[in-house]
Design a protein around this motif. Structure first.
Motif, PDB file in Angstrom:
ATOM      1  N   SER A 285       0.963  -1.199   0.309  1.00 10.25           N
ATOM      2  CA  SER A 285      -0.264   0.144  -0.127  1.00 10.25           C
ATOM      3  C   SER A 285       0.777   1.300   0.339  1.00 10.25           C
ATOM      4  N   ASN A 286       0.486   2.210  -1.006  1.00 16.68           N
ATOM      5  CA  ASN A 286       1.557   3.653  -0.524  1.00 16.68           C
ATOM      6  C   ASN A 286       0.414   4.677   0.371  1.00 16.68           C
ATOM      7  N   VAL A 287      -0.141   4.173   1.521  1.00 14.70           N
ATOM      8  CA  VAL A 287      -0.404   4.513   2.093  1.00 14.70           C
ATOM      9  C   VAL A 287       0.342   4.787   3.738  1.00 14.70           C
ATOM     10  N   MET A 288       0.482   6.362   4.101  1.00 13.54           N
ATOM     11  CA  MET A 288       1.322   6.190   5.649  1.00 13.54           C
ATOM     12  C   MET A 288       0.743   5.440   6.251  1.00 13.54           C
ATOM     13  N   SER A 289       1.496   4.544   7.070  1.00 18.49           N
ATOM     14  CA  SER A 289       1.328   3.535   8.039  1.00 18.49           C
ATOM     15  C   SER A 289       0.876   4.378   9.647  1.00 18.49           C
ATOM     16  N   ALA A 290       1.539   5.465  10.085  1.00 18.69           N
ATOM     17  CA  ALA A 290       0.926   5.927  11.234  1.00 18.69           C
ATOM     18  C   ALA A 290       0.589   7.211  11.033  1.00 18.69           C
ATOM     19  N   VAL A 291      -0.732   7.534  11.580  1.00 15.97           N
ATOM     20  CA  VAL A 291      -1.416   7.887  11.772  1.00 15.97           C
ATOM     21  C   VAL A 291      -1.558   9.253  12.961  1.00 15.97           C
ATOM     22  N   LEU A 292      -1.419  10.494  12.897  1.00 18.69           N
ATOM     23  CA  LEU A 292      -1.718  10.719  13.801  1.00 18.69           C
ATOM     24  C   LEU A 292      -3.622  10.885  14.686  1.00 18.69           C
ATOM     25  N   PRO A 293      -3.087  10.516  16.111  1.00 21.95           N
ATOM     26  CA  PRO A 293      -4.934  11.235  16.837  1.00 21.95           C
ATOM     27  C   PRO A 293      -5.236  11.903  16.347  1.00 21.95           C
ATOM     28  N   SER A 294      -6.481  12.047  16.691  1.00 13.11           N
ATOM     29  CA  SER A 294      -7.400  13.374  16.435  1.00 13.11           C
ATOM     30  C   SER A 294      -8.160  13.247  17.644  1.00 13.11           C
ATOM     31  N   LYS A 295      -8.174  14.904  17.926  1.00 15.21           N
ATOM     32  CA  LYS A 295      -7.769  15.904  19.316  1.00 15.21           C
ATOM     33  C   LYS A 295      -9.274  15.725  19.231  1.00 15.21           C
ATOM     34  N   SER A 296      -9.717  15.482  18.110  1.00 16.42           N
ATOM     35  CA  SER A 296     -11.372  15.581  18.662  1.00 16.42           C
ATOM     36  C   SER A 296     -11.946  14.176  19.095  1.00 16.42           C
ATOM     37  N   ASP A 297     -11.418  13.015  19.001  1.00 17.16           N
ATOM     38  CA  ASP A 297     -12.045  11.854  19.307  1.00 17.16           C
ATOM     39  C   ASP A 297     -12.424  12.119  21.053  1.00 17.16           C
ATOM     40  N   SER A 298     -13.855  12.044  20.690  1.00 16.13           N
ATOM     41  CA  SER A 298     -14.648  11.744  21.994  1.00 16.13           C
ATOM     42  C   SER A 298     -14.401  10.910  22.766  1.00 16.13           C
ATOM     43  N   SER A 299     -14.363   9.740  22.076  1.00 11.98           N
ATOM     44  CA  SER A 299     -13.893   8.676  23.165  1.00 11.98           C
ATOM     45  C   SER A 299     -12.811   8.416  23.668  1.00 11.98           C
ATOM     46  N   SER A 300     -11.953   9.980  23.898  1.00 16.85           N
ATOM     47  CA  SER A 300     -10.786   9.681  24.244  1.00 16.85           C
ATOM     48  C   SER A 300     -10.797   9.932  25.990  1.00 16.85           C
ATOM     49  N   THR A 301     -10.892   9.909  26.972  1.00 20.48           N
ATOM     50  CA  THR A 301     -11.114  10.990  27.890  1.00 20.48           C
ATOM     51  C   THR A 301      -9.462  11.568  28.678  1.00 20.48           C
TER      52      THR A 301
ATOM     53  N   GLN B 131       2.874   7.796  -2.996  1.00 24.26           N
ATOM     54  CA  GLN B 131       2.062   8.961  -2.771  1.00 24.26           C
ATOM     55  C   GLN B 131       2.202   8.932  -1.797  1.00 24.26           C
ATOM     56  N   GLY B 132       2.223   7.870  -0.511  1.00 28.57           N
ATOM     57  CA  GLY B 132       2.570   8.422   1.169  1.00 28.57           C
ATOM     58  C   GLY B 132       3.597   9.555   1.428  1.00 28.57           C
ATOM     59  N   ALA B 133       4.905   9.127  -0.095  1.00 26.82           N
ATOM     60  CA  ALA B 133       5.721  10.265   0.958  1.00 26.82           C
ATOM     61  C   ALA B 133       4.687  11.963  -0.124  1.00 26.82           C
ATOM     62  N   ILE B 134       4.356  11.630  -0.608  1.00 27.00           N
ATOM     63  CA  ILE B 134       4.562  12.805  -1.203  1.00 27.00           C
ATOM     64  C   ILE B 134       3.407  14.028  -0.191  1.00 27.00           C
TER      65      ILE B 134
ATOM     66  N   ALA C 121       9.192  10.404  -3.143  1.00 25.12           N
ATOM     67  CA  ALA C 121       8.395  11.736  -3.073  1.00 25.12           C
ATOM     68  C   ALA C 121       8.445  12.372  -4.394  1.00 25.12           C
ATOM     69  N   ALA C 122       7.508  13.192  -4.326  1.00 28.90           N
ATOM     70  CA  ALA C 122       7.145  13.973  -5.617  1.00 28.90           C
ATOM     71  C   ALA C 122       6.512  15.468  -5.111  1.00 28.90           C
ATOM     72  N   TRP C 123       6.163  16.474  -5.991  1.00 25.61           N
ATOM     73  CA  TRP C 123       5.958  17.955  -5.554  1.00 25.61           C
ATOM     74  C   TRP C 123       4.533  17.644  -5.194  1.00 25.61           C
ATOM     75  N   PRO C 124       4.339  17.601  -4.238  1.00 28.34           N
ATOM     76  CA  PRO C 124       2.381  18.075  -4.270  1.00 28.34           C
ATOM     77  C   PRO C 124       1.924  19.237  -4.313  1.00 28.34           C
ATOM     78  N   ASN C 125       1.380  18.897  -5.405  1.00 27.91           N
ATOM     79  CA  ASN C 125       0.583  21.130  -6.234  1.00 27.91           C
ATOM     80  C   ASN C 125      -0.123  20.899  -5.526  1.00 27.91           C
ATOM     81  N   PRO C 126      -1.181  20.483  -4.948  1.00 30.04           N
ATOM     82  CA  PRO C 126      -2.555  21.172  -3.797  1.00 30.04           C
ATOM     83  C   PRO C 126      -2.105  22.074  -3.004  1.00 30.04           C
ATOM     84  N   TYR C 127      -0.298  22.033  -2.499  1.00 27.70           N
ATOM     85  CA  TYR C 127       0.101  22.105  -1.130  1.00 27.70           C
ATOM     86  C   TYR C 127       1.746  22.889  -1.371  1.00 27.70           C
TER      87      TYR C 127
END
Length: 118
Positions: free
Chosen positions: A1-17, A35-38, A62-68
């Motif tokens: 898979s070209n998707v990053m394996s590590a994802v930051l946790p959401s600060k708005s996650d209501s399940s977290s106390t 694509q994960g490097a982009i 990696a490649a240049w991320p045009n939208p960013y």
């Protein structure tokens, strides 16, 4: 898979106390391939929590991320050098025969982060 394996946790996650602060992200290394490097290049340019994470990064193909492009071009101005940890390391893996993500595009990304002090 070209998707990053590590994802930051959401600060708005209501399940977290507990409240998570940026310095509590405990990733040692985030690897982005193709694509994960982009995506990783764009996320790091736009996400201050990720910039503060004291993590190391490998951008493989990696490649240049045009939208960013504006965020990436201005990363040295938009980020406070105190935010970008001195221990943060980035490794760019580029293939000179890569026909999908040419090395010139990866070098553009590299040069932006080098200018920002990473």
């Amino acid at each position: 898979s070209n998707v990053m394996s590590a994802v930051l946790p959401s600060k708005s996650d209501s399940s977290s106390t507990t409240t998570t602060t940026p310095t509590e992200y405990n990733y040692d290394l985030i690897l982005g391939h193709s694509q994960g490097a982009i995506l990783l290049a764009a996320l790091l340019a736009t996400n201050t929590d990720l910039q503060r994470s004291n993590c190391s990064y490998i951008l493989n193909g990696a490649a240049w991320p045009n939208p960013y492009k504006m965020a990436l071009k201005s990363i040295s101005e938009q980020t406070d050098h105190d935010v970008l940890k001195e221990e943060t390391k980035m490794l760019f893996v580029m293939g000179k025969n890569d026909t999908i993500n040419p090395i010139e595009s990866a070098k553009q990304v590299h040069d932006c982060y080098q200018t920002a002090g990473l």
